[in-house]
Design an enzyme around this catalytic site. Structure first.
Site, PDB file in Angstrom:
ATOM      1  N   CYS A   1      35.623 -92.354 -49.597  1.00  0.00           N
ATOM      2  CA  CYS A   1      34.190 -91.692 -49.869  1.00  0.00           C
ATOM      3  C   CYS A   1      34.325 -90.446 -50.292  1.00  0.00           C
ATOM      4  CB  CYS A   1      33.443 -92.229 -48.458  1.00  0.00           C
ATOM      5  SG  CYS A   1      31.641 -91.560 -48.680  1.00  0.00           S
TER       6      CYS A   1
ATOM      7  N   HIS B   1      28.639-100.502 -50.339  1.00  0.00           N
ATOM      8  CA  HIS B   1      29.044 -99.318 -49.785  1.00  0.00           C
ATOM      9  C   HIS B   1      27.893 -98.400 -50.118  1.00  0.00           C
ATOM     10  CE1 HIS B   1      32.364 -96.048 -49.184  1.00  0.00           C
ATOM     11  NE2 HIS B   1      31.231 -95.307 -49.795  1.00  0.00           N
ATOM     12  N   GLU B   2      27.340 -98.249 -51.193  1.00  0.00           N
ATOM     13  CA  GLU B   2      26.437 -97.374 -51.663  1.00  0.00           C
ATOM     14  C   GLU B   2      25.010 -97.838 -50.994  1.00  0.00           C
ATOM     15  OE1 GLU B   2      27.082 -94.692 -52.937  1.00  0.00           O
ATOM     16  OE2 GLU B   2      29.370 -95.676 -53.299  1.00  0.00           O
TER      17      GLU B   2
ATOM     18  N   HIS C   1      25.132 -96.021 -47.764  1.00  0.00           N
ATOM     19  CA  HIS C   1      24.811 -94.660 -47.716  1.00  0.00           C
ATOM     20  C   HIS C   1      23.180 -94.634 -47.525  1.00  0.00           C
ATOM     21  CE1 HIS C   1      28.273 -92.650 -48.189  1.00  0.00           C
ATOM     22  NE2 HIS C   1      28.886 -93.130 -49.059  1.00  0.00           N
TER      23      HIS C   1
END
Length: 184
Positions: A111, A154-155, A158
């Protein structure tokens, strides 16, 4: 141009907040921000530009990673030959459904906001159905699988205040379900 010093690092509270949804039409500032996030990804994947500006390569960048707690993320996903197989800026993305079968990247995940290497498999759904808006306000629903689904997950994590290492098994970082797909 977004540079590495603009990327918020692990420990900053913005990375653990649930980002706020955006309203349409997007402001010119938000549209420019979306362009800048995508530009970072394009530049970071170009060896000459990345070296010149000391950029770490990225395949995704979420707004909180650049200090803005808004529901926006840029994705630029290449295949093993370096050809782009998915390119989009998500605004207000929501995962509608996900597969039971998990997938993970063989070498683990990294990351831009996490400077240290954290070893372990990061299990994520192998297939996702995602609803989102484009920067221009077009409503879309797409299905992603394998590597693009991992990047999208993953995004979107966030945008919900989660980091990749939250998904690693603390007792046994290299454990996984028997039918997990390992992507190399």
């Amino acid at each position: 141009m977004i540079l590495m010093h603009d990327i918020v690092r692990d420990g900053d509270p913005v990375l653990r907040k649930v980002a706020k949804p955006l309203t349409f039409p997007l402001s010119d500032e938000d549209k420019k921000f979306a362009e800048e996030m995508m530009e970072y990804l394009v530049n970071s994947q170009d060896p000459k530009i990345a070296e010149k500006h000391q950029l770490r390569a990225g395949v995704g960048l979420a707004a909180p990673q650049v200090g803005r707690s808004i529901q926006m993320a840029a994705l630029l996903v290449p295949n093993n030959e370096g050809e782009i197989i998915f390119k989009e800026v998500f605004v207000n993305p929501k995962i509608l459904s996900e597969s039971v079968r998990q997938a993970c990247i063989a070498e683990g995940e990294g990351c831009l906001s996490v400077d240290e290497d954290i070893e372990g498999y990061v299990p994520r759904p192998d297939k996702l159905k995602i609803h989102y808006y484009t920067v221009d306000g077009e409503e879309k629903t797409i299905r992603l699988k394998d590597y693009p689904a991992i990047v999208a997950s993953h995004e979107i994590d966030h945008l919900n205040g989660h980091l990749f290492y939250d998904r690693i098994n603390k007792e046994n970082p290299f454990s996984m379900d028997e039918d997990t797909i390992v992507i190399s």
